[in-house]
Design a protein around this motif. Structure first.
Motif, PDB file in Angstrom:
ATOM      1  N   ASN A  19      35.159  40.912  35.532  1.00 60.50           N
ATOM      2  CA  ASN A  19      36.386  40.146  35.821  1.00 60.50           C
ATOM      3  C   ASN A  19      37.259  40.749  36.914  1.00 60.50           C
ATOM      4  OD1 ASN A  19      37.989  42.172  34.559  1.00 60.50           O
ATOM      5  ND2 ASN A  19      38.038  41.088  32.603  1.00 60.50           N
ATOM      6  N   LEU A  20      36.940  41.939  37.393  1.00 59.18           N
ATOM      7  CA  LEU A  20      37.750  42.542  38.449  1.00 59.18           C
ATOM      8  C   LEU A  20      37.677  41.789  39.782  1.00 59.18           C
ATOM      9  CD1 LEU A  20      37.420  46.395  37.966  1.00 59.18           C
ATOM     10  CD2 LEU A  20      39.546  45.103  38.170  1.00 59.18           C
ATOM     11  N   PRO A  21      36.492  41.343  40.240  1.00 58.81           N
ATOM     12  CA  PRO A  21      36.452  40.711  41.563  1.00 58.81           C
ATOM     13  C   PRO A  21      37.406  39.533  41.726  1.00 58.81           C
ATOM     14  CG  PRO A  21      34.239  41.315  40.894  1.00 58.81           C
ATOM     15  CD  PRO A  21      35.125  41.556  39.701  1.00 58.81           C
ATOM     16  N   ALA A  22      37.514  38.678  40.709  1.00 63.87           N
ATOM     17  CA  ALA A  22      38.426  37.535  40.820  1.00 63.87           C
ATOM     18  C   ALA A  22      39.879  37.993  40.895  1.00 63.87           C
ATOM     19  CB  ALA A  22      38.230  36.592  39.640  1.00 63.87           C
ATOM     20  N   LEU A  23      40.202  39.056  40.175  1.00 62.44           N
ATOM     21  CA  LEU A  23      41.585  39.557  40.210  1.00 62.44           C
ATOM     22  C   LEU A  23      41.921  40.119  41.586  1.00 62.44           C
ATOM     23  CD1 LEU A  23      44.232  40.277  38.750  1.00 62.44           C
ATOM     24  CD2 LEU A  23      43.167  42.457  38.119  1.00 62.44           C
ATOM     25  N   VAL A  24      41.041  40.950  42.143  1.00 65.40           N
ATOM     26  CA  VAL A  24      41.370  41.546  43.437  1.00 65.40           C
ATOM     27  C   VAL A  24      41.309  40.525  44.562  1.00 65.40           C
ATOM     28  CG1 VAL A  24      40.650  43.843  42.703  1.00 65.40           C
ATOM     29  CG2 VAL A  24      39.000  42.371  43.841  1.00 65.40           C
ATOM     30  N   LYS A  25      40.565  39.454  44.363  1.00 64.67           N
ATOM     31  CA  LYS A  25      40.569  38.384  45.359  1.00 64.67           C
ATOM     32  C   LYS A  25      41.923  37.682  45.375  1.00 64.67           C
ATOM     33  CE  LYS A  25      38.133  34.202  46.836  1.00 64.67           C
ATOM     34  NZ  LYS A  25      37.003  33.282  46.562  1.00 64.67           N
ATOM     35  N   ARG A  26      42.488  37.436  44.181  1.00 62.50           N
ATOM     36  CA  ARG A  26      43.789  36.739  44.113  1.00 62.50           C
ATOM     37  C   ARG A  26      44.955  37.669  44.421  1.00 62.50           C
ATOM     38  NH1 ARG A  26      47.934  35.392  44.712  1.00 62.50           N
ATOM     39  NH2 ARG A  26      49.155  33.672  43.841  1.00 62.50           N
TER      40      ARG A  26
END
Length: 250
Positions: free
Chosen positions: A206-213
């Motif tokens: 779930n980290l990639p979506a957070l750092v993208k936003r």
């Protein structure tokens, strides 16, 4: 620049405390994490010492000072008098203040910054004399009024509580809703000059979506998910996997 990774050692300490034995070693695994590329170590010493013990703090401080002077020590906790004394003795690079009741099993909500503004301002002023950066635990859907109140305490950062996002591991639609809330709160904090950290139930998935936003995310503090990952991949492998997730294309 990717968000920095601070490895929370509480789960390791909890496992150690099941026996009157010195293993698994909190400092030993902290050493492996830092050697693998973690940027820092986090602990949350609670009054009952059910995981991190007060005696762990000087040992972690010495580990960083002697072997990894570029790394940071982050201490989390509710600002009781005893906690403040621990922090002032350990001199961490960052202090994260959380509104936990001593009986809570884990952190599960952010501060009401409006209601606690004066108290937090006094604590922030006191702890800044140690040279520490101050971060305040923040609800994922905090209002602009709440973020403005956080700013007026003099804190440097807020840490987004990502527990509700982590709980959506099996529901992509709800996860997207939580990401939108986290992003809006991060935007409000950045607009007021506050740095943004994040923590709670973050994983490699779930980290990639957070750092993208939230591309300007400064730091994540991860314990439970990273420790679970380490049972499969080892601490070295888990740190490398989480760092790769933080470096995912934005």
């Amino acid at each position: 620049m990717p968000a920095k990774l601070s490895v929370n050692l509480n789960a390791i300490a909890m496992l150690r405390n099941r026996r009157d034995l010195p293993w698994p070693s909190v400092t030993g695994l902290g050493r492996i994490a830092l050697a693998a590329g973690a940027h820092g170590l986090t602990v949350h010493p609670r009054p009952d010492q059910r995981h991190i013990r007060f005696t762990d703090l000087p040992e972690i401080r010495a580990l960083i000072d002697d072997e990894f002077p570029q790394a940071e020590f982050n201490i989390e906790g509710y600002p009781t008098g005893d906690f403040l004394a621990l922090v002032e003795a350990a001199e961490p690079e960052q202090v994260t203040l959380v509104p936990d009741d001593p009986e809570q099993p884990t952190s599960d909500h952010g501060w009401d910054f409006v209601a606690n503004r004066d108290m937090l301002k006094a604590i922030v002023t006191r702890l800044k004399r140690t040279g520490a950066r101050l971060s305040l635990f923040c609800d994922p859907d905090a209002s602009e009024e709440q973020i403005e109140a956080a700013r007026t305490t003099g804190a440097d950062r807020v840490e987004l509580y990502t527990g509700p996002y982590g709980a959506c591991y099996d529901d992509p639609a709800k996860a997207a809703e939580q990401i939108a809330l986290l992003g809006k709160t991060a935007d409000a904090a950045h607009a007021l000059g506050l740095g943004v950290n994040a923590g709670h139930d973050l994983t490699v998935d779930n980290l990639p979506a957070l750092v993208k936003r939230v591309p300007d995310l400064a730091e994540v503090s991860i314990g439970h998910g990273l420790t679970a990952d380490a049972l499969i991949h080892g601490m070295d492998g888990a740190v490398r996997r989480f760092r790769s997730a933080l470096e995912a294309p934005r």
